[in-house]
Design an enzyme around this catalytic site. Structure first.
Site, short mmCIF file in Angstrom:
data_model
loop_
_atom_site.label_atom_id
_atom_site.label_comp_id
_atom_site.label_asym_id
_atom_site.label_seq_id
_atom_site.Cartn_x
_atom_site.Cartn_y
_atom_site.Cartn_z
N ASN A 209 0.86 -1.19 0.00
CA ASN A 209 0.00 0.00 0.00
C ASN A 209 0.89 1.24 0.00
OD1 ASN A 209 0.58 0.73 2.86
ND2 ASN A 209 -0.33 -1.29 3.18
N ASP A 278 -4.20 -6.75 4.99
CA ASP A 278 -5.24 -7.63 5.56
C ASP A 278 -5.25 -8.99 4.86
OD1 ASP A 278 -6.25 -5.85 7.47
OD2 ASP A 278 -7.33 -4.75 5.92
N LYS A 288 9.14 -16.94 -11.02
CA LYS A 288 8.38 -15.81 -11.56
C LYS A 288 7.14 -16.34 -12.30
CE LYS A 288 8.67 -11.95 -14.69
NZ LYS A 288 9.28 -11.44 -15.90
N PHE A 323 -4.35 3.01 14.74
CA PHE A 323 -4.61 4.06 13.75
C PHE A 323 -5.64 3.54 12.78
CE2 PHE A 323 -1.86 7.91 13.51
CZ PHE A 323 -1.32 7.82 14.78
N LYS A 337 -13.67 -0.35 15.47
CA LYS A 337 -12.33 -0.95 15.65
C LYS A 337 -11.90 -0.88 17.12
CE LYS A 337 -11.00 0.16 10.93
NZ LYS A 337 -10.23 1.01 10.03
N LYS A 341 -11.20 -4.42 18.77
CA LYS A 341 -9.78 -4.73 19.04
C LYS A 341 -9.40 -4.40 20.49
CE LYS A 341 -8.63 -3.84 14.17
NZ LYS A 341 -7.57 -3.94 13.19
N1 CTP Z 1 -3.90 -3.77 11.98
C1 CTP Z 1 -3.24 -4.85 12.50
N2 CTP Z 1 -3.19 -6.03 11.83
C2 CTP Z 1 -3.81 -6.17 10.64
C3 CTP Z 1 -4.52 -5.05 10.10
C4 CTP Z 1 -4.53 -3.87 10.80
O1 CTP Z 1 -2.66 -4.74 13.59
N3 CTP Z 1 -3.75 -7.31 10.01
C5 CTP Z 1 -3.93 -2.52 12.77
C6 CTP Z 1 -3.32 -1.32 12.08
O2 CTP Z 1 -1.93 -1.19 12.37
C7 CTP Z 1 -4.12 -0.16 12.65
C8 CTP Z 1 -5.48 -0.76 12.97
O3 CTP Z 1 -5.27 -2.17 12.97
O4 CTP Z 1 -3.58 0.32 13.85
C9 CTP Z 1 -6.56 -0.42 11.99
O5 CTP Z 1 -6.11 -0.73 10.69
P1 CTP Z 1 -7.04 -0.45 9.43
O6 CTP Z 1 -6.34 -0.94 8.21
O7 CTP Z 1 -7.53 0.96 9.45
O8 CTP Z 1 -8.28 -1.32 9.74
P2 CTP Z 1 -8.55 -2.85 9.64
O9 CTP Z 1 -8.73 -3.36 11.01
O10 CTP Z 1 -7.52 -3.52 8.79
O11 CTP Z 1 -9.97 -2.84 8.92
P3 CTP Z 1 -10.37 -2.31 7.44
O12 CTP Z 1 -9.14 -2.52 6.57
O13 CTP Z 1 -11.50 -3.15 7.08
O14 CTP Z 1 -10.73 -0.87 7.61
#
Ligand code: CTP
Length: 408
Positions: A209, A278, A288, A323, A337, A341
């Site tokens: 990303n 995710d 490759k 975050f 969240k 969490k």
């Molecule tokens: N995070 C994490 N582990 C993951 C995904 C996210 O610890 N596999 C943490 C990120 O570091 C951040 C928080 O979860 O502090 C929220 O991440 P975000 O990407 O905004 O949300 P997600 O929980 O991944 O949900 P979505 O992508 O559906 O918004």
């Protein structure tokens, strides 16, 4: 960062003196009041006028110079200093400081100075390794002076070895760590994650990303400057991590999970700014992947949610901050969240708001806790980092007070 701070730079006879002009300039730009004292030998390398022009103060060389703004200059300047740095420090001046000799403006001021002192030796490798110099440095350390290890490289005498004065940026960071901020996080262990993760498809390609790590690195730096012991677990980023932090580099979400969970138990405050993938490709091809006619689909598997894991095993007194980056329903999604969490706080931003999000030097954040919501205006990521840590410290101290009262 240095408004209201008086920094005294003691400069001794070494070719590295020219680098101190740059340091003086950087300190002035950070609003420090900078005074430079040179030994007579230092003045053979560059002229005091250079420092006078940069600092707007008379550069002191001669103890008996009557034309100076302070009465009994060495005592007054020493008393005003928030920090004294001696750089470059020659073997001769190091010997004098260790032996209690005060026979010029620089050494008398150093003798009278009660402020923190940082010494950056610079000399030929053989001189530096001489046991007399090493003993003198040991003695100065025992008196509480901080010594910056010289760097290795080609020296002015063309020898290659240890003895180079570190670059002015490095010296500046030592100064900032010592005086830039109140040490309200002293004794706290802070674990920060930053940057993106990369999930391999094959030896050539990966899924990632746009995260650059700027927000997380700013938080790690701010916490370090406030006296915390900081561990930074970082995905691949192209910016330099802050000095004086333990940096653990990882690539994938799985590696970040391992690195964070192995260190989370000890941490007082955990701040997860990392944009963790995710999903990862279900299979990583060893070779490759060659293109074929038609489209290609890559099956993906969910990665572990690091923050959720930490939330489930959060120990008493630990503060957990996530975050949340959203493009719609920011508050509602972020609150979800927090609950799912088990977080103490989440810092939310909306990628679609100008000045917020990936890669920019600014951010527009809303700090959300189970019982509050604080929306902040556009600010630099450094300022945002300060706001986040201020809020965490307010909540952390409140929680600590409550548990102290309960014990009583
Ligand atoms: N995070 C994490 N582990 C993951 C995904 C996210 O610890 N596999 C943490 C990120 O570091 C951040 C928080 O979860 O502090 C929220 O991440 P975000 O990407 O905004 O949300 P997600 O929980 O991944 O949900 P979505 O992508 O559906 O918004």
């Amino acid at each position: 960062m240095l408004t209201g701070k008086t920094i005294v730079l003691g400069v001794t006879g070494s070719i590295a003196v020219y680098k101190i002009a740059n340091l003086a300039s950087m300190l002035v730009k950070l609003h420090a009041d900078v005074h430079v004292i040179m030994t007579k030998n230092a003045a053979n390398f560059i002229h005091p006028t250079t420092f006078e022009t940069l600092t707007n103060h008379k550069c002191l060389v001669d103890t008996f110079d009557r034309n100076f703004e302070f009465h009994v200059a060495h005592v007054n300047l020493a008393a005003q200093a928030d920090l004294m740095m001696i750089a470059p420090a020659s073997a001769n001046v190091i010997g004098k400081l260790a032996g209690g000799i005060a026979d010029d403006m620089l050494t008398t001021t150093a003798m009278a100075c009660k402020a923190p002192m940082i010494i950056a030796p610079a000399m030929n490798t053989n001189m530096y390794e001489n046991p007399i110099v090493q003993d003198n440095l040991k003695k100065l350390r025992s008196y509480g002076k901080a010594i910056i290890e010289p760097a290795c490289g080609m020296l002015a005498c063309r020898d290659i070895g240890k003895g180079k004065m570190p670059e002015p940026e490095v010296l500046l960071h030592y100064i900032l760590r010592t005086v830039a901020k109140e040490k309200d996080l002293a004794g706290k262990k802070v674990l920060v994650t930053a940057g993106p993760t990369q999930e391999a498809i094959d030896p050539v390609r990966y899924i990632t990303n746009h995260s650059t790590g700027k927000m997380g690195y700013a938080i790690a730096e701010n916490a370090m400057l406030r006296g915390a012991e900081v561990t930074l677990v970082t995905g691949p980023c192209s910016i330099d991590p802050p000095m004086f932090t333990e940096v653990i580099s990882v690539i994938s979400a799985e590696e970040m999970y391992e690195a964070v969970t192995a260190r989370s138990e000890d941490a007082d405050i955990i701040i997860m700014t990392a944009a963790v993938a995710d999903y990862r490709p279900s299979i990583i091809s060893n070779e490759k992947v060659k293109k074929k006619d038609g489209d290609l689909s890559i099956p993906l598997t969910r990665t572990k949610d690091i923050l959720k894991t930490l939330g489930c095993r959060k120990r008493e007194g630990q503060f957990l901050c996530g975050f949340s980056m959203e493009t719609q329903n920011m508050l509602e999604n972020s609150r979800k969240k927090i609950r799912e969490k088990h977080l103490d706080m989440i810092v939310a931003n909306n990628l679609k708001v100008a000045g917020a999000g990936f890669g920019t030097d600014t951010n527009v954040i809303t700090m959300i806790t189970p019982d509050s919501e604080t929306e902040l205006p556009l600010m630099s990521k450094q300022e945002a980092a300060g706001e986040v840590l201020d809020e965490i410290m307010r909540r952390f101290s409140k929680a600590e007070n409550i548990s102290c009262k309960a014990v009583r």
